[in-house]
Design a protein around this motif. Sequence first.
Motif, PDB file in Angstrom:
ATOM      1  N   MET A 121       0.847  -1.188   0.000  1.00  0.00           N
ATOM      2  CA  MET A 121       0.000   0.000   0.000  1.00  0.00           C
ATOM      3  C   MET A 121       0.884   1.239   0.000  1.00  0.00           C
ATOM      4  SD  MET A 121      -2.988  -1.172   2.609  1.00  0.00           S
ATOM      5  CE  MET A 121      -4.166   0.000   1.955  1.00  0.00           C
ATOM      6  N   GLN A 122       0.648   2.114  -0.977  1.00  0.00           N
ATOM      7  CA  GLN A 122       1.455   3.320  -1.092  1.00  0.00           C
ATOM      8  C   GLN A 122       0.586   4.530  -1.408  1.00  0.00           C
ATOM      9  OE1 GLN A 122       4.282   1.960  -4.137  1.00  0.00           O
ATOM     10  NE2 GLN A 122       5.833   1.827  -2.526  1.00  0.00           N
ATOM     11  N   THR A 123       1.132   5.697  -1.112  1.00  0.00           N
ATOM     12  CA  THR A 123       0.488   6.974  -1.415  1.00  0.00           C
ATOM     13  C   THR A 123       1.509   7.881  -2.081  1.00  0.00           C
ATOM     14  OG1 THR A 123      -1.015   6.833   0.463  1.00  0.00           O
ATOM     15  CG2 THR A 123      -0.581   9.015  -0.389  1.00  0.00           C
ATOM     16  N   VAL A 124       1.079   8.581  -3.114  1.00  0.00           N
ATOM     17  CA  VAL A 124       1.926   9.579  -3.747  1.00  0.00           C
ATOM     18  C   VAL A 124       1.659  10.895  -3.028  1.00  0.00           C
ATOM     19  CG1 VAL A 124       2.511  10.795  -5.866  1.00  0.00           C
ATOM     20  CG2 VAL A 124       1.860   8.375  -5.961  1.00  0.00           C
ATOM     21  N   ALA A 125       2.670  11.416  -2.385  1.00  0.00           N
ATOM     22  CA  ALA A 125       2.556  12.660  -1.618  1.00  0.00           C
ATOM     23  C   ALA A 125       3.544  13.673  -2.190  1.00  0.00           C
ATOM     24  CB  ALA A 125       2.843  12.381  -0.146  1.00  0.00           C
TER      25      ALA A 125
END
Length: 155
Positions: A55-59
């Motif tokens: 699980m990843q988020t582009v921030a």
Amino acid sequence: MKCLFTLLFGFLTIGISAQNTEELAVQKTIEAFFNGFHQQDSLLIKETVSKGVVMQTVAQDEAGNPLVKTEEFSGFLKSIVGIPETTKFEEILNSFTVQIDGPMAHAWTPYTFMINDTFHHCGVNSFQLVKDAQKKWQIVYLIDTRRTEGCDEAK
């Protein structure tokens, strides 16, 4: 000739129907993930993901450059079940675009996130799924974006 056309049309219809059935199954898996999410039910969520899901988020960093943050699945579950009962939250999926190649699928789901019926942020989820013979479609990878501007384009 008419018989050949009918036969070809039949095969094409069966192929499209099978693809649509699989696309619907992928969508149902993602919807089940969010049902567990909204109910804060870690067991329901776990049924939709593979062991070792990423699980990843582009921030953005301080300079505004893109930065990918990875979240441990166990930490994600703890954060979801730890949301106070007094906080209403909902991730509204605005649409689904599903692509499938054999046992692999990709789903693109623009969303709007609400807290206590007030807009919080929007973005896009990108799901990668694999079809497991015993568990059907399972999420193996999820990456999302989050922003507070340009949300009309996300729909």
